[in-house]
Enzyme design. Structure first.
Site, PDB file in Angstrom:
ATOM      1  N   ASP A  68     -11.527 -31.160  -3.396  1.00 14.60           N
ATOM      2  CA  ASP A  68     -12.165 -29.876  -3.061  1.00 14.60           C
ATOM      3  C   ASP A  68     -11.926 -29.515  -1.602  1.00 14.60           C
ATOM      4  O   ASP A  68     -11.437 -30.325  -0.816  1.00 14.60           O
ATOM      5  CB  ASP A  68     -13.667 -29.903  -3.391  1.00 14.60           C
ATOM      6  CG  ASP A  68     -14.373 -31.155  -2.895  1.00 14.60           C
ATOM      7  OD1 ASP A  68     -13.849 -31.824  -1.991  1.00 14.60           O
ATOM      8  OD2 ASP A  68     -15.460 -31.471  -3.425  1.00 14.60           O
ATOM      9  N   ASN A 137     -27.291 -34.577  -6.626  1.00 11.29           N
ATOM     10  CA  ASN A 137     -27.635 -33.820  -7.836  1.00 11.29           C
ATOM     11  C   ASN A 137     -26.656 -34.116  -8.982  1.00 11.29           C
ATOM     12  O   ASN A 137     -26.623 -33.398  -9.975  1.00 11.29           O
ATOM     13  CB  ASN A 137     -27.667 -32.314  -7.534  1.00 11.29           C
ATOM     14  CG  ASN A 137     -26.324 -31.774  -7.062  1.00 11.29           C
ATOM     15  OD1 ASN A 137     -25.344 -32.519  -6.994  1.00 11.29           O
ATOM     16  ND2 ASN A 137     -26.274 -30.489  -6.746  1.00 11.29           N
ATOM     17  N   HIS A 139     -23.351 -34.015  -8.796  1.00 13.91           N
ATOM     18  CA  HIS A 139     -22.087 -33.264  -8.808  1.00 13.91           C
ATOM     19  C   HIS A 139     -20.882 -34.173  -8.580  1.00 13.91           C
ATOM     20  O   HIS A 139     -20.985 -35.224  -7.956  1.00 13.91           O
ATOM     21  CB  HIS A 139     -22.106 -32.071  -7.836  1.00 13.91           C
ATOM     22  CG  HIS A 139     -21.981 -32.379  -6.386  1.00 13.91           C
ATOM     23  ND1 HIS A 139     -22.603 -31.629  -5.417  1.00 13.91           N
ATOM     24  CD2 HIS A 139     -21.296 -33.334  -5.696  1.00 13.91           C
ATOM     25  CE1 HIS A 139     -22.299 -32.090  -4.226  1.00 13.91           C
ATOM     26  NE2 HIS A 139     -21.511 -33.129  -4.361  1.00 13.91           N
ATOM     27  N   GLU A 144     -21.224 -28.173  -9.421  1.00 17.58           N
ATOM     28  CA  GLU A 144     -22.677 -28.259  -9.346  1.00 17.58           C
ATOM     29  C   GLU A 144     -23.292 -28.136 -10.739  1.00 17.58           C
ATOM     30  O   GLU A 144     -22.706 -27.525 -11.635  1.00 17.58           O
ATOM     31  CB  GLU A 144     -23.197 -27.102  -8.481  1.00 17.58           C
ATOM     32  CG  GLU A 144     -22.629 -27.071  -7.052  1.00 17.58           C
ATOM     33  CD  GLU A 144     -23.331 -28.048  -6.105  1.00 17.58           C
ATOM     34  OE1 GLU A 144     -23.711 -29.153  -6.537  1.00 17.58           O
ATOM     35  OE2 GLU A 144     -23.488 -27.698  -4.934  1.00 17.58           O
TER      36      GLU A 144
HETATM   37  C1  GLP Z   1     -19.581 -33.823  -1.320  1.00 17.45           C
HETATM   38  C2  GLP Z   1     -18.171 -33.733  -1.919  1.00 17.45           C
HETATM   39  C3  GLP Z   1     -17.962 -34.749  -2.956  1.00 17.45           C
HETATM   40  C4  GLP Z   1     -18.562 -36.055  -2.473  1.00 17.45           C
HETATM   41  C5  GLP Z   1     -20.059 -35.938  -2.456  1.00 17.45           C
HETATM   42  C6  GLP Z   1     -20.774 -37.151  -1.876  1.00 17.45           C
HETATM   43  O1  GLP Z   1     -20.285 -32.653  -1.410  1.00 17.45           O
HETATM   44  N1  GLP Z   1     -17.809 -32.458  -2.449  1.00 17.45           N
HETATM   45  O2  GLP Z   1     -16.587 -34.866  -3.222  1.00 17.45           O
HETATM   46  O3  GLP Z   1     -18.214 -37.073  -3.357  1.00 17.45           O
HETATM   47  O4  GLP Z   1     -20.483 -34.757  -1.874  1.00 17.45           O
HETATM   48  O5  GLP Z   1     -20.679 -37.216  -0.493  1.00 17.45           O
HETATM   49  P1  GLP Z   1     -21.205 -38.437   0.351  1.00 17.45           P
HETATM   50  O6  GLP Z   1     -20.270 -39.567   0.085  1.00 17.45           O
HETATM   51  O7  GLP Z   1     -21.155 -37.984   1.787  1.00 17.45           O
HETATM   52  O8  GLP Z   1     -22.581 -38.731  -0.112  1.00 17.45           O
END
Ligand code: GLP
Length: 242
Positions: A68, A137, A139, A144
């Site tokens: 993303d 959440n 995702h 989402e």
């Molecule tokens: C972000 C990204 C995801 C990532 C997730 C967890 O929003 N879009 O690809 O896996 O949230 O992030 P973190 O590892 O900082 O908890």
């Protein structure tokens, strides 16, 4: 079914994830890797950079597709996922920039760009191994809840919960984008293999729902239970709700 691997510490879990990826790279030097950003991934990239520096891993043929990207941030902005990947992984391993793919979040037509990116993945032969983190959440990428399980790469609006969780990635001088381009759930599920990584108590509930709850759009990661080849590498804190 998700193949669950639990490790007592975050360091052990992230090192295991890095070596898992490098084992796949050894079997297929031109591996097509789906890459995720986020705090969880930072030590995984650090382990791979260390292996590169020690001369035990060869990333010269690796191809990477980001899962993303935030809309409206140029790749030169340090808060963009492209810049984050550069800082933590691409620059230290000296990968050919032509092997690094990311949605163009500055494109005039973002819907067309999302479709182009999805087609570029197909043109590369599809993703061999998809690295995924998980949002609190549930995702995956920026899909989402409620997620469209049939969705391809697309433009999405981020939820207040995700904006809040990610605001630490932004310094005061950068306005946090509220939209992103993300690989769709179906695009992610097309990967031949998926590696989900979660660490820390903050992911406990999301992991319990994703790995042991019902398959439901309200927990986007729960769809992974239906993938034919998926492993979750977890530290004890993230796994403690299972
Ligand atoms: C972000 C990204 C995801 C990532 C997730 C967890 O929003 N879009 O690809 O896996 O949230 O992030 P973190 O590892 O900082 O908890």
């Amino acid at each position: 079914m998700i193949d669950l691997r639990r490790f007592s510490t975050t360091d052990d879990a992230t090192a295991a994830a890095a070596w898992f990826i490098m084992a796949r790279l050894q079997t297929k030097p031109d591996l097509v890797l789906g890459v995720a950003t986020g705090a969880t991934m930072v030590p995984i990239y650090a382990n791979m950079v260390a292996a590169h520096r020690a001369g035990v891993a060869d990333f010269s043929q690796l191809r990477c597709f980001s899962v993303d990207e935030y809309v409206g941030l140029p790749a030169t902005n340090p808060a963009s996922f492209r810049a984050t990947m550069g800082a933590h992984f691409y620059d230290p391993i000296g990968i050919d920039p032509a092997h690094c793919f990311v949605p163009d979040a500055m494109a005039a037509n973002l819907v067309a760009e999302a479709a182009r990116y999805d087609a570029a993945i197909t043109d590369a032969g599809g993703i061999d191994l998809m690295m995924l983190g998980i949002g609190i959440n549930g995702h995956i990428g920026f899909n989402e809840p409620p997620a469209d399980f049939a969705g391809r790469t697309c433009l999405v609006e981020l939820t207040a919960e995700t904006l809040n969780a990610n605001k630490r990635q932004f310094t005061d001088d950068v306005v946090q984008p509220t939209r992103a381009i993300t690989m769709g759930v179906a695009t992610i599920m097309d990967a031949r293999e998926i590696l989900l990584v979660a660490t820390g108590a903050g992911k406990r509930q999301a992991i319990a729902r994703a790995c042991a709850g019902p398959v439901t759009p309200t927990c986007p990661a729960s769809i992974l239970q239906t993938h034919r080849r998926v492993m979750a590498i977890l530290d004890e804190a993230a796994a403690s709700g299972l």
